[in-house]
Write an enzyme that holds these catalytic residues in place. Structure first.
Site, mmCIF file in Angstrom:
data_model
loop_
_atom_site.group_PDB
_atom_site.id
_atom_site.type_symbol
_atom_site.label_atom_id
_atom_site.label_comp_id
_atom_site.label_asym_id
_atom_site.label_seq_id
_atom_site.Cartn_x
_atom_site.Cartn_y
_atom_site.Cartn_z
ATOM 1 N N HIS A 1 2.931 -2.909 26.352
ATOM 2 C CA HIS A 1 3.103 -1.468 26.635
ATOM 3 C C HIS A 1 4.551 -1.014 26.459
ATOM 4 O O HIS A 1 5.030 -0.150 27.192
ATOM 5 C CB HIS A 1 2.548 -1.138 28.034
ATOM 6 C CG HIS A 1 3.221 -1.855 29.174
ATOM 7 N ND1 HIS A 1 2.544 -2.242 30.314
ATOM 8 C CD2 HIS A 1 4.510 -2.245 29.362
ATOM 9 C CE1 HIS A 1 3.400 -2.833 31.150
ATOM 10 N NE2 HIS A 1 4.590 -2.841 30.599
ATOM 11 N N HIS B 1 7.071 0.601 36.699
ATOM 12 C CA HIS B 1 8.425 0.073 36.461
ATOM 13 C C HIS B 1 9.431 0.842 37.316
ATOM 14 O O HIS B 1 10.283 1.574 36.795
ATOM 15 C CB HIS B 1 8.777 0.185 34.983
ATOM 16 C CG HIS B 1 7.848 -0.549 34.058
ATOM 17 N ND1 HIS B 1 6.576 -0.099 33.760
ATOM 18 C CD2 HIS B 1 7.996 -1.705 33.370
ATOM 19 C CE1 HIS B 1 5.993 -0.946 32.922
ATOM 20 N NE2 HIS B 1 6.827 -1.932 32.672
ATOM 21 N N HIS C 1 9.058 -11.265 26.600
ATOM 22 C CA HIS C 1 10.250 -10.418 26.551
ATOM 23 C C HIS C 1 11.139 -10.657 27.749
ATOM 24 O O HIS C 1 10.676 -10.902 28.853
ATOM 25 C CB HIS C 1 9.935 -8.939 26.373
ATOM 26 C CG HIS C 1 9.122 -8.240 27.440
ATOM 27 N ND1 HIS C 1 7.878 -8.650 27.835
ATOM 28 C CD2 HIS C 1 9.379 -7.113 28.151
ATOM 29 C CE1 HIS C 1 7.404 -7.795 28.735
ATOM 30 N NE2 HIS C 1 8.308 -6.866 28.955
ATOM 31 N N GLU D 1 4.813 -10.148 33.130
ATOM 32 C CA GLU D 1 3.789 -9.083 33.058
ATOM 33 C C GLU D 1 2.443 -9.624 32.563
ATOM 34 O O GLU D 1 1.395 -9.042 32.830
ATOM 35 C CB GLU D 1 4.252 -7.955 32.118
ATOM 36 C CG GLU D 1 5.380 -7.109 32.693
ATOM 37 C CD GLU D 1 5.758 -5.937 31.791
ATOM 38 O OE1 GLU D 1 6.434 -5.033 32.292
ATOM 39 O OE2 GLU D 1 5.399 -5.913 30.596
#
Ligand code: DHB
Ligand code: FE
Length: 285
Positions: A12, A59, A193, A240
């Site tokens: 996302h 977030h 990431h 995540e």
């Protein structure tokens, strides 16, 4: 009764949302990313569900260090796109499904999982970027969406095992809803990431592809991977990926039923500083 017809998994990355909003999807840098979702946008048109149960993480947008729910279910009638610093994304508001969300909260909490019930919340890129990737730029999203936020930002985070077990409880909850709704469950975030520190920009293609392989064929085994392995192998924000195990746990085979089949699989590096992964699993019969 309601049933889960498919699960969808996707990164996302917020820059993907910006590329959509600013009309950059055909630029050479972005074109290979969006081409990987051409199949998916058509598939969504052909398989539009009645409701999407969308697992994502906030977030530090709706929540902050003031309050950190591990698992939060959105029970409101609607949710506005959040302002993450550049103004809200120019995307439709999200229409919820309070009846199914309340039923899932009732069922899952009575099934021993603690959920925070959220009646007012804005939704950030974690939820709106997957909708843009799968649905393009419609006037309205094609169906109601139940936001389900998982804390993967502030330690301690939930284990993959707990996420997988929670997915099973969500599967039981959907199956006991007394209306014939077709429900998709989406897991978002990842893949590898790391956005911060000396390892910023870390990409581990071998780990990501192993994760996709095992998510398809061995999700119960994959659920045993400890959180520290995600951080070491996939980077600090790679954690995540545990959210994908919630969606996977809701599929029938996790409870001894039919195996799903792979409708689409895609992997691409780079998008911003990250890897993009995507999978569509259709429920077997
Ligand atoms: C970025 C942020 C995210 O939340 C994510 O999942 C991937 C990438 C980013 O800021 O690049
Ligand atoms: Fe994220």
């Amino acid at each position: 009764m309601a049933s889960i017809t498919a699960s969808v998994y996707t990164s996302h990355v917020p820059a993907i949302g910006a590329a959509v909003d600013l009309g950059k999807t055909a630029e050479p840098y972005w074109q290979p990313v969006f081409r990987g979702y051409d199949f998916s946008r058509q598939w969504m048109k052909d398989h539009t569900p009645d409701v999407i149960f969308l697992v994502y993480n906030d977030h530090a947008t709706a929540f902050s260090l003031d309050m950190i729910p591990t698992f939060a279910i959105g029970t409101a009638a609607e949710f506005q796109p959040a302002d993450e610093g550049w103004g809200p994304r120019p995307v439709p508001k999200v229409i919820g499904h309070p009846e199914l969300a309340s039923h899932i909260a009732q069922s899952v909490i009575q099934d021993d999982f603690d959920l925070t019930i959220v009646n007012k919340m804005d939704v950030d890129h974690g939820l709106t970027v997957p909708l843009s990737l799968m649905c393009g730029q419609p006037e309205a999203w094609p169906c109601p969406v139940i936001p389900f936020a998982v804390n993967v930002v502030q330690y301690p985070v939930p284990s993959g095992r707990r996420c997988f077990e929670l997915g099973k409880a969500i599967g039981r909850a959907v199956a006991s809803f007394d209306r014939p709704l077709k429900v998709q469950i989406w897991g978002t975030g990842g893949m590898s990431h790391q956005l911060q520190g000396p390892r910023a920009g870390l990409i581990n293609k071998a780990f990501d592809n192993m994760f996709l392989d095992r998510l398809i064929a061995d999700p119960a085994g994959l659920a045993q991977v400890p959180h520290i392995d995600y951080v070491r192998e996939a980077g600090s924000e790679g954690i995540e990926l545990v959210m994908w195990l919630i969606a996977r746990g809701a599929m029938a085979d996790a409870a001894g039923g039919a195996k799903p089949h792979v409708a689409h699989r895609f992997y691409h590096v780079p998008a911003s500083n990250t890897a993009v992964g995507h999978l569509i699993l259709e429920s077997g019969s």
